[in-house]
Design an enzyme around this catalytic site. Structure first.
Site, mmCIF file in Angstrom:
data_model
loop_
_atom_site.group_PDB
_atom_site.id
_atom_site.type_symbol
_atom_site.label_atom_id
_atom_site.label_comp_id
_atom_site.label_asym_id
_atom_site.label_seq_id
_atom_site.Cartn_x
_atom_site.Cartn_y
_atom_site.Cartn_z
ATOM 1 N N LYS A 165 19.365 -163.336 56.611
ATOM 2 C CA LYS A 165 17.994 -163.413 57.155
ATOM 3 C C LYS A 165 17.350 -164.641 56.550
ATOM 4 C CE LYS A 165 15.218 -159.735 57.449
ATOM 5 N NZ LYS A 165 14.573 -158.513 56.889
HETATM 6 O O1 LIG Z 1 10.427 -157.760 56.512
HETATM 7 C C1 LIG Z 1 9.686 -156.863 56.863
HETATM 8 C C2 LIG Z 1 10.242 -155.753 57.622
HETATM 9 O O2 LIG Z 1 11.619 -155.927 57.831
HETATM 10 C C3 LIG Z 1 8.238 -156.855 56.536
HETATM 11 O O3 LIG Z 1 7.732 -155.574 56.563
HETATM 12 P P1 LIG Z 1 6.379 -155.192 55.779
HETATM 13 O O4 LIG Z 1 5.246 -155.818 56.507
HETATM 14 O O5 LIG Z 1 6.370 -153.698 55.835
HETATM 15 O O6 LIG Z 1 6.519 -155.726 54.378
#
Ligand SMILES: O=C(CO)COP(=O)(O)O
Length: 225
Positions: free
Chosen positions: A87
């Site tokens: 990622k």
């Molecule tokens: O990377 C994220 C979800 O995969 C970000 O999520 P959050 O906004 O819950 O931190």
């Protein structure tokens, strides 16, 4: 449709993967933090053992510069397995790293997407998945559904290989809205799915069916013959 678990919790992944129709697992360092100071590569090799190679595993790089991101991605592929989707945050350095990794034939998930601009750049780079942050975008008063709809339109119009994997959900309504707006995939905490299925109305409906049966037949099971 892809549904992924956004968690690094081994117990949840092991218990719930056979139940829910999930196609993969995604994490980031903040999600991993909830598990404490785990043995990083070993932890992800264990997740792979649980989910198998037919599901996708998305693990985030840490570096902020392009070469560092590329090196991190190679480390993930070497030490977890060569099917991992690194990622990569969709920054300028991230775009450079994504292009390089796609040229090498690596699966790439573009993450930390808040805008159409980040989205179309990731699509033009040929990433496999792009991850718009649904709740975080809403919190900034960004037209989240409109953004997903536009990105989905770009993918179709330009016949791009990318899929939209919406992320950052805080409630189940956001998840269905993301799918309605054109997301191909959603990644969410298993807790959200379990909460959605345990609302009292659903359990009450099931209980009433059983009580009605019992009031006629005096049993709580179907007859043997
Ligand atoms: O990377 C994220 C979800 O995969 C970000 O999520 P959050 O906004 O819950 O931190």
């Amino acid at each position: 449709m892809d549904i992924l678990f956004d968690t690094a919790n081994l117990d949840d992944i092991e218990r719930l993967t056979p139940i829910y129709p999930v196609t993969g697992v995604t994490t980031n360092p903040s999600i991993l933090k909830k598990e404490g100071k785990v043995d990083f590569y070993k932890h992800f090799r264990r997740i792979r053992e649980i989910i198998g190679t037919e599901r996708t595993l998305h693990v985030q790089v840490l570096a902020k510069d392009a070469q560092g991101m590329i090196d991190d991605a190679h480390r993930l592929l070497d030490k977890i397995d060569d099917q991992v989707y690194p990622k990569i945050p969709t920054t300028e350095a991230g775009i450079e790293a994504m292009r390089h990794l796609k040229d090498e034939g690596v699966h790439v998930t573009a993450t930390a997407i808040y805008s159409k601009t980040q989205g179309f750049l990731a699509i033009a780079t040929g990433v496999d998945y792009l991850a718009p942050y649904y709740n975080r975008m809403q919190a900034l008063d960004i037209d989240t559904k409109g953004t997903l709809h536009a990105l989905s339109g770009f993918i179709q119009r330009f016949d791009a290989p990318s899929k939209i994997m919406a992320a950052s959900f805080k409630n189940i309504v956001q998840v269905s809205h993301a799918l309605e707006a054109g997301a191909d995939a959603v990644t969410l905490s298993p807790k959200l799915l379990r909460q959605a299925l345990s609302v009292p109305d659903i359990t009450h409906a099931v209980d009433v069916f059983i009580e009605d049966w019992e009031s006629i037949y005096g049993t709580r099971t179907l007859p043997e013959d």
